[in-house]
Design a protein around this motif. Sequence first.
Motif, PDB file in Angstrom:
ATOM      1  N   ILE A  85      57.477  31.795 123.359  1.00 53.28           N
ATOM      2  CA  ILE A  85      56.132  31.573 122.826  1.00 53.28           C
ATOM      3  C   ILE A  85      55.313  32.846 122.938  1.00 53.28           C
ATOM      4  O   ILE A  85      55.195  33.424 124.013  1.00 53.28           O
ATOM      5  CB  ILE A  85      55.429  30.444 123.597  1.00 53.28           C
ATOM      6  N   LYS A  86      54.757  33.275 121.816  1.00 53.06           N
ATOM      7  CA  LYS A  86      53.738  34.324 121.797  1.00 53.06           C
ATOM      8  C   LYS A  86      52.448  33.605 121.442  1.00 53.06           C
ATOM      9  O   LYS A  86      52.401  32.856 120.469  1.00 53.06           O
ATOM     10  CB  LYS A  86      54.059  35.386 120.753  1.00 53.06           C
ATOM     11  N   THR A  87      51.419  33.825 122.243  1.00 55.15           N
ATOM     12  CA  THR A  87      50.205  33.048 122.035  1.00 55.15           C
ATOM     13  C   THR A  87      48.950  33.896 122.133  1.00 55.15           C
ATOM     14  O   THR A  87      48.964  34.961 122.743  1.00 55.15           O
ATOM     15  CB  THR A  87      50.137  31.888 123.050  1.00 55.15           C
ATOM     16  N   GLU A  88      47.905  33.391 121.505  1.00 54.86           N
ATOM     17  CA  GLU A  88      46.572  33.957 121.633  1.00 54.86           C
ATOM     18  C   GLU A  88      45.716  32.903 122.339  1.00 54.86           C
ATOM     19  O   GLU A  88      45.884  31.711 122.107  1.00 54.86           O
ATOM     20  CB  GLU A  88      45.966  34.251 120.269  1.00 54.86           C
ATOM     21  N   ILE A  89      44.794  33.353 123.171  1.00 57.79           N
ATOM     22  CA  ILE A  89      43.918  32.440 123.887  1.00 57.79           C
ATOM     23  C   ILE A  89      42.475  32.766 123.529  1.00 57.79           C
ATOM     24  O   ILE A  89      42.082  33.930 123.554  1.00 57.79           O
ATOM     25  CB  ILE A  89      44.139  32.548 125.410  1.00 57.79           C
ATOM     26  N   PHE A  90      41.728  31.719 123.197  1.00 59.09           N
ATOM     27  CA  PHE A  90      40.310  31.870 122.878  1.00 59.09           C
ATOM     28  C   PHE A  90      39.507  31.068 123.898  1.00 59.09           C
ATOM     29  O   PHE A  90      39.809  29.916 124.166  1.00 59.09           O
ATOM     30  CB  PHE A  90      40.023  31.372 121.459  1.00 59.09           C
ATOM     31  N   ILE A  91      38.486  31.705 124.455  1.00 59.95           N
ATOM     32  CA  ILE A  91      37.654  31.122 125.499  1.00 59.95           C
ATOM     33  C   ILE A  91      36.216  31.123 125.008  1.00 59.95           C
ATOM     34  O   ILE A  91      35.756  32.107 124.422  1.00 59.95           O
ATOM     35  CB  ILE A  91      37.738  31.959 126.791  1.00 59.95           C
ATOM     36  N   GLU A  92      35.512  30.020 125.284  1.00 60.25           N
ATOM     37  CA  GLU A  92      34.099  29.974 124.913  1.00 60.25           C
ATOM     38  C   GLU A  92      33.340  31.043 125.693  1.00 60.25           C
ATOM     39  O   GLU A  92      33.481  31.168 126.904  1.00 60.25           O
ATOM     40  CB  GLU A  92      33.524  28.601 125.229  1.00 60.25           C
ATOM     41  N   GLU A  93      32.552  31.820 124.962  1.00 63.49           N
ATOM     42  CA  GLU A  93      31.819  32.922 125.583  1.00 63.49           C
ATOM     43  C   GLU A  93      30.798  32.389 126.590  1.00 63.49           C
ATOM     44  O   GLU A  93      30.054  31.464 126.302  1.00 63.49           O
ATOM     45  CB  GLU A  93      31.107  33.742 124.508  1.00 63.49           C
ATOM     46  N   GLU A  94      30.821  32.988 127.752  1.00 64.14           N
ATOM     47  CA  GLU A  94      29.947  32.582 128.856  1.00 64.14           C
ATOM     48  C   GLU A  94      29.643  33.821 129.677  1.00 64.14           C
ATOM     49  O   GLU A  94      30.547  34.602 129.990  1.00 64.14           O
ATOM     50  CB  GLU A  94      30.660  31.523 129.691  1.00 64.14           C
ATOM     51  N   GLY A  95      28.383  34.002 130.050  1.00 64.24           N
ATOM     52  CA  GLY A  95      27.961  35.190 130.789  1.00 64.24           C
ATOM     53  C   GLY A  95      28.760  35.443 132.050  1.00 64.24           C
ATOM     54  O   GLY A  95      29.189  36.564 132.320  1.00 64.24           O
ATOM     55  N   LYS A  96      28.985  34.396 132.834  1.00 62.23           N
ATOM     56  CA  LYS A  96      29.718  34.599 134.089  1.00 62.23           C
ATOM     57  C   LYS A  96      31.167  35.010 133.830  1.00 62.23           C
ATOM     58  O   LYS A  96      31.756  35.740 134.615  1.00 62.23           O
ATOM     59  CB  LYS A  96      29.654  33.361 134.977  1.00 62.23           C
ATOM     60  N   TYR A  97      31.750  34.568 132.718  1.00 56.94           N
ATOM     61  CA  TYR A  97      33.114  34.983 132.371  1.00 56.94           C
ATOM     62  C   TYR A  97      33.149  36.460 132.006  1.00 56.94           C
ATOM     63  O   TYR A  97      34.086  37.172 132.329  1.00 56.94           O
ATOM     64  CB  TYR A  97      33.665  34.168 131.211  1.00 56.94           C
TER      65      TYR A  97
ATOM     66  N   GLU B  83      59.538  32.989 132.822  1.00 54.59           N
ATOM     67  CA  GLU B  83      59.151  32.007 131.810  1.00 54.59           C
ATOM     68  C   GLU B  83      59.257  32.664 130.431  1.00 54.59           C
ATOM     69  O   GLU B  83      59.321  33.881 130.311  1.00 54.59           O
ATOM     70  CB  GLU B  83      57.719  31.519 132.054  1.00 54.59           C
ATOM     71  N   GLN B  84      59.232  31.850 129.397  1.00 54.35           N
ATOM     72  CA  GLN B  84      59.450  32.332 128.045  1.00 54.35           C
ATOM     73  C   GLN B  84      58.153  32.353 127.233  1.00 54.35           C
ATOM     74  O   GLN B  84      58.096  31.823 126.139  1.00 54.35           O
ATOM     75  CB  GLN B  84      60.475  31.438 127.345  1.00 54.35           C
ATOM     76  N   PHE B  85      57.095  32.943 127.766  1.00 56.65           N
ATOM     77  CA  PHE B  85      55.862  33.060 126.992  1.00 56.65           C
ATOM     78  C   PHE B  85      55.231  34.421 127.233  1.00 56.65           C
ATOM     79  O   PHE B  85      55.490  35.084 128.234  1.00 56.65           O
ATOM     80  CB  PHE B  85      54.865  31.935 127.327  1.00 56.65           C
ATOM     81  N   TRP B  86      54.393  34.823 126.269  1.00 61.33           N
ATOM     82  CA  TRP B  86      53.660  36.073 126.378  1.00 61.33           C
ATOM     83  C   TRP B  86      52.319  35.903 125.674  1.00 61.33           C
ATOM     84  O   TRP B  86      52.254  35.415 124.551  1.00 61.33           O
ATOM     85  CB  TRP B  86      54.438  37.213 125.727  1.00 61.33           C
ATOM     86  N   VAL B  87      51.248  36.281 126.353  1.00 57.88           N
ATOM     87  CA  VAL B  87      49.908  36.224 125.766  1.00 57.88           C
ATOM     88  C   VAL B  87      49.661  37.547 125.060  1.00 57.88           C
ATOM     89  O   VAL B  87      49.603  38.594 125.709  1.00 57.88           O
ATOM     90  CB  VAL B  87      48.834  35.960 126.846  1.00 57.88           C
ATOM     91  N   THR B  88      49.548  37.503 123.732  1.00 57.21           N
ATOM     92  CA  THR B  88      49.367  38.726 122.946  1.00 57.21           C
ATOM     93  C   THR B  88      47.907  39.137 122.857  1.00 57.21           C
ATOM     94  O   THR B  88      47.605  40.308 122.672  1.00 57.21           O
ATOM     95  CB  THR B  88      49.914  38.551 121.515  1.00 57.21           C
ATOM     96  N   ASN B  89      47.002  38.161 122.964  1.00 60.04           N
ATOM     97  CA  ASN B  89      45.579  38.453 122.838  1.00 60.04           C
ATOM     98  C   ASN B  89      44.792  37.363 123.544  1.00 60.04           C
ATOM     99  O   ASN B  89      45.161  36.195 123.498  1.00 60.04           O
ATOM    100  CB  ASN B  89      45.186  38.497 121.358  1.00 60.04           C
ATOM    101  N   CYS B  90      43.714  37.751 124.190  1.00 59.72           N
ATOM    102  CA  CYS B  90      42.822  36.802 124.835  1.00 59.72           C
ATOM    103  C   CYS B  90      41.405  37.294 124.565  1.00 59.72           C
ATOM    104  O   CYS B  90      41.082  38.442 124.869  1.00 59.72           O
ATOM    105  CB  CYS B  90      43.114  36.749 126.337  1.00 59.72           C
ATOM    106  N   GLU B  91      40.583  36.442 123.962  1.00 58.27           N
ATOM    107  CA  GLU B  91      39.223  36.880 123.647  1.00 58.27           C
ATOM    108  C   GLU B  91      38.233  35.734 123.753  1.00 58.27           C
ATOM    109  O   GLU B  91      38.601  34.561 123.662  1.00 58.27           O
ATOM    110  CB  GLU B  91      39.148  37.510 122.265  1.00 58.27           C
ATOM    111  N   MET B  92      36.981  36.110 123.970  1.00 52.81           N
ATOM    112  CA  MET B  92      35.896  35.144 124.029  1.00 52.81           C
ATOM    113  C   MET B  92      35.275  34.999 122.645  1.00 52.81           C
ATOM    114  O   MET B  92      35.168  35.976 121.915  1.00 52.81           O
ATOM    115  CB  MET B  92      34.845  35.597 125.038  1.00 52.81           C
TER     116      MET B  92
END
Length: 164
Positions: free
Chosen positions: A20-32, A54-63
């Motif tokens: 699994i190649k995945t992107e993660i999106f997080i709701e923008e929050e000041g403390k984050y 494990e068989q996964f890799w996070v290619t991008n993570c953004e708020m």
Amino acid sequence: MVSISLFFGLLRHFGKDIYIKTEIFIEEEGKYQNYELEKRLQENLNSQSLYRAEQFWVTNCEMVNKGKMIGVELVDLLLDIIRLIINNKPIPPGLTIEEYAALKLKGLFMKTQLVIELLKIQSFYDFISNIKYYEWDSHKELAEVSFKDYLDLFMANHFREFHT
């Protein structure tokens, strides 16, 4: 970090033939932003993947800003429902909306009623009762816990609303 356990639980154990190649999106929050969460989350998850083979890799993570991505909003809503079910706070039955408001329970009452109505819909009940839920165990490992147990307790606590 709680966020890592959530994502790690979603990504792990898919089998050795699935990568699994995945992107993660997080709701923008000041403390984050102060903690550079998106950078740390990506680094930590990729480290866990390597360390545990494990068989996964996070290619991008953004708020992303609130209201910009329906997926982030939906996950936020589902997490609120799950939190309400797990917390399973008692609410005195049979009061008026004004009485709940006076006790500062109106919001909790309204949310609980919404979740009860959603759970009466068979397809929603089937969906939520099959959620994979992970908790840190006493050995500081992620262990899968039956979310259905929490759901059953919630429904037992609100038995009357389900049988009217």
